[in-house]
Design an enzyme around this catalytic site. Sequence first.
Site, PDB file in Angstrom:
ATOM      1  N   LYS A  82       0.806  -1.226   0.000  1.00 56.44           N
ATOM      2  CA  LYS A  82       0.000   0.000   0.000  1.00 56.44           C
ATOM      3  C   LYS A  82       0.839   1.276   0.000  1.00 56.44           C
ATOM      4  O   LYS A  82       0.499   2.246  -0.692  1.00 56.44           O
ATOM      5  CB  LYS A  82      -0.964  -0.011   1.187  1.00 56.44           C
ATOM      6  CG  LYS A  82      -2.027  -1.105   1.066  1.00 56.44           C
ATOM      7  CD  LYS A  82      -2.965  -1.124   2.245  1.00 56.44           C
ATOM      8  CE  LYS A  82      -3.986  -2.250   2.094  1.00 56.44           C
ATOM      9  NZ  LYS A  82      -4.954  -2.284   3.210  1.00 56.44           N
ATOM     10  N   ASP A 103      -9.697   2.269   2.811  1.00 53.58           N
ATOM     11  CA  ASP A 103      -9.658   1.418   3.998  1.00 53.58           C
ATOM     12  C   ASP A 103     -10.338   2.064   5.200  1.00 53.58           C
ATOM     13  O   ASP A 103     -11.139   1.435   5.900  1.00 53.58           O
ATOM     14  CB  ASP A 103      -8.217   1.079   4.366  1.00 53.58           C
ATOM     15  CG  ASP A 103      -7.632  -0.030   3.510  1.00 53.58           C
ATOM     16  OD1 ASP A 103      -8.403  -0.804   2.921  1.00 53.58           O
ATOM     17  OD2 ASP A 103      -6.395  -0.118   3.430  1.00 53.58           O
TER      18      ASP A 103
END
Length: 281
Positions: free
Chosen positions: A67, A103
């Site tokens: 990420k 997220d």
Amino acid sequence: MAIPRFAVLAHPVAHSLSPRIHASFGRQMSIALDYSAIDATAEEFGNALGAFAASGGVGANITLPHKQRAAAACDTLSERARRAGAANTLTRGATGWHGDNTDGVGLVRDLTGRHALDLRARRTLLIGAGGAARGVAPALLDAGIGDLFIVNRTPERADALADALEQPGRVHPRYLDDLKALGEFDLIVNATSAAREGAMPALPMSLAGARTAAVDLSYGEVAIPFLAWARAAGAHDAIDGLGMLVEQAAESFALWHGARPDTDPVFAELREHRAALVTAD
């Protein structure tokens, strides 16, 4: 007209439910899409993302351990991705990749919606300081939690995340050795991949109590050690990351297709699928 290509990039990736989730969303919304899984190590990530783009890829989900690497590979970043220093949703434009991070909003939607938790003023412990932790920390702060304590196996990374969040009176980096002295928390979020690597840190029972919500951002077998600890410690709620996974995927889907699917039937489908696998075993 060519069917748009999407993918999830991770290592390992065989366990990923993202292809199944996005296929379900596509059927629900009558949107044709091609969504695959691409296994890429840290060394392979840049080339794998480039090859996917060259083959016509227009959108990618990024998960462990890429990420932060994905954010660095983007030409532009949303405010959410910039704050997190990590990207889990990439969209291909005329000038390159645009990175976003769904997220945090996915976690908050799951906790406040599906689990009906009031996050306001909750004294919170975040275990981990990598891409997953960076993705959810800003959204938790925006949702109104109280003080946020961050612990990590590498103290420097906890310090770096605390500095990036830019709320020194509210965000407190600590060491794993400090856990015994930190007292009880209202919310504990496990954002490490330690269980996946067989190195889950020993957590004192004093961290959890009768009103504690314990959340693992992982799902399936890797979430079992932390959730078992939470139940043994007397936590009120022990929640895995399946709901967050579905909610963040729905946010990604909306960014790509302009319409947000209904997550409840997909979440129910995945729970039934998982229960069937357990029964079969």
